[in-house]
Design an enzyme around this catalytic site. Structure first.
Site, PDB file in Angstrom:
ATOM      1  N   GLU A 248       0.884  -1.171   0.000  1.00 22.63           N
ATOM      2  CA  GLU A 248       0.000   0.000   0.000  1.00 22.63           C
ATOM      3  C   GLU A 248       0.912   1.208   0.000  1.00 22.63           C
ATOM      4  OE1 GLU A 248      -1.403   3.265   1.178  1.00 22.63           O
ATOM      5  OE2 GLU A 248      -1.893   2.310   3.089  1.00 22.63           O
ATOM      6  N   CYS A 282      -2.407   8.477   4.053  1.00 22.84           N
ATOM      7  CA  CYS A 282      -2.505   8.164   2.631  1.00 22.84           C
ATOM      8  C   CYS A 282      -3.912   8.394   2.100  1.00 22.84           C
ATOM      9  CB  CYS A 282      -2.096   6.711   2.384  1.00 22.84           C
ATOM     10  SG  CYS A 282      -0.373   6.384   2.771  1.00 22.84           S
ATOM     11  N   GLU A 384       2.659  13.840  -3.247  1.00 21.47           N
ATOM     12  CA  GLU A 384       2.046  13.738  -1.924  1.00 21.47           C
ATOM     13  C   GLU A 384       2.557  14.865  -1.031  1.00 21.47           C
ATOM     14  OE1 GLU A 384       0.843   9.784  -0.027  1.00 21.47           O
ATOM     15  OE2 GLU A 384       2.693   9.304  -1.075  1.00 21.47           O
TER      16      GLU A 384
END
Length: 482
Positions: A248, A282, A384
């Protein structure tokens, strides 16, 4: 408490096990919280061997025996919830109530998967001959390496540890260097509660430790939550290992706010998902696309939500709702993204700087930030940010909103706000993400599969489906005499 957090492991002298100390410092004050011993090559090899031996006994137990033993362990381990949560607050910066909730949910996940152990179902297949019998069974894959991140150091561990143990596997855990104390305490509590000795081992170090585990032939499965950069590096090393792997790898999550949305609800969810844990998630909302007719109203409501947050040191004030960022590098990345966005034309609506005052002088603090008019040429639309930044843009049509939402290398989670079932049905099917939340922010639930699309990874976490990540499939075909 801080003076008693240094950890030790057995047999260190005979193994020559440790190289040096990994210091853990408070992101709120910079003070030393504790330390763990960096694992040597010899200690890691010894730990994998010990887990292998424990696994061989654990795998022979029935699913009902594993279920019962795990549930007893969880029941006793829950007594240490507050102790583990306070460690997390000190090392990660998460407000204590949120840390407490994370530890509780971690135990919930372990218990959920214990119950799934007895629901691993094989199949009996029809065959081409009355003299043939065919059935499929599932068996534990073996010793698993679990590599976990610092932003949710307990819950993201439990998502891997729970199905691995329930499936009958042994585990070697490599927690993050930034926050190793709370995951160690979590695993220790489970062992003290009754899990077999050495069924779960913990090793400490940097990425070289993960590479070592990936290369070890005794490790049959690797589960990672980390950055896309870490995932790419591991994939580069994966070719020669030929073992099961799941990852992930972060996200860049869009939210579409339709004209008919409940704006009060949308603002609350966006603020919750954008600012909680200082945006270090996330599944944080990273991009908002809103109908132009409601843009100003939503912006006002988001500012109201941001003003309700209390920024401060969660170690000394439990009323704090927004603590420091975990690392100075994480804050520097946020500052770079905000500066880049403003330089390229975004408007700063709220926040956008380090808070002023003596209370914030030593920590990695950054204000909750709202930007309007962002575009996809800005870094925060592509990379991100992993911080408390909520950027907003408008769309002309829902087709454009979907196109903008999908214009990303990531595909982890997306959010939709609308009261139209037609919009719900159409948008949720078109959006390229493993999870779509409509009118809510409850992304992670034990019963729902959590899978990244595109650069957000591969393999399933959570839900009964994830236990098969830790199982091998075996087809047994038997010829019988007439």
């Amino acid at each position: 408490m801080r003076n008693n957090l240094q950890t030790e492991s057995p047999d260190v002298e005979s193994l020559g096990a440790f190289v040096d100390k990994i210091e853990v410092r408070s992101p709120a004050t910079g003070e030393l919280v504790g330390a763990v011993d960096r694992s040597s090559v010899e200690f890691i090899e010894h730990s994998v061997g010990a887990v292998q031996r424990a696994f061989e006994h654990w795998a022979k137990k029935t699913a009902y025996e594993r279920q019962a033993q795990i549930k007893i362990s969880v029941r006793l381990a829950r007594e240490q919830t507050d102790t583990i949560a306070r460690l997390m607050t000190c090392e990660q910066g998460k407000p204590f109530p949120q840390a407490q909730s994370e530890v509780q949910s971690g135990f919930d996940s372990i218990e959920y998967f214990a119950d799934e152990a007895v629901r691993i179902e094989g199949t009996i297949n029809p065959t081409e001959s009355r003299h043939l019998r065919s059935h499929v069974i599932y068996q534990p894959v073996g010793v698993c390496a679990l590599i976990t991140p610092w932003n949710y150091p307990v819950s993201l561990l439990s998502w891997k540890l729970g199905p691995a143990l329930a499936a009958g596997c042994g585990t070697v855990v490599k927690p993050p260097m930034e926050t190793p104390l709370s995951p160690k305490a979590f695993c220790d509590a489970l062992t003290e509660g009754g899990l077999p000795e050495n069924l779960t081992a913990m090793v400490f170090g940097d990425g070289d430790v993960g590479s070592m585990l990936l290369a070890d032939p005794r490790i049959k499965k690797v589960a990672l939550t980390g950055s896309s950069e870490t995932g790419r590096k591991m994939i580069g090393q994966y070719g020669s290992s030929l073992k099961k792997i799941s990852m992930e790898l972060g996200g860049h999550c869009p939210a579409i706010v339709c004209k008919d949305a409940d704006l009060e609800l949308a603002a609350k969810v966006i603020a919750y998902k954008g600012f909680r844990n200082v945006g270090q998630s996330c599944s944080s909302i990273n991009r908002i696309y809103v109908d132009p007719d409601i843009h100003d109203q939503l912006l006002d409501l988001l500012v109201q939500q941001a003003k309700k947050l209390k920024l401060g040191n969660p170690e000394i004030d439990e009323s704090v709702t927004l603590g420091p960022m975990t690392t100075a590098n994480a804050r520097a990345n946020v500052e770079e993204h905000v500066s880049d966005a403003i330089a390229k034309g975004a408007d700063l609506v709220y926040g956008g700087k380090r808070p002023i005052g003596s209370d914030f002088a030593t920590g990695n603090y950054y204000e909750p930030t709202i930007l309007s008019g962002f575009t996809h040429e800005m870094k925060l639309a592509r990379e991100e940010t992993f911080g408390p930044v909520v950027p907003i843009a408008t769309f002309v049509s829902l087709d454009e909103a979907v196109s903008l939402a999908n214009d990303s290398d990531y595909g982890l989670v997306a959010y939709i706000f609308t009261q139209s079932y037609r919009n719900i049905d159409s948008l949720s099917e078109q959006i390229e993400a493993g999870t779509v939340c409509v009118n809510n922010g409850a992304v992670n639930t034990n019963y729902g599969p959590y899978e990244g699309w595109k650069n957000s990874g591969f393999g399933i976490e959570l839900s009964r489906l994830s236990i098969y990540e830790y199982l091998n499939t075996k087809h047994i075909k038997v010829a019988i005499s007439s």
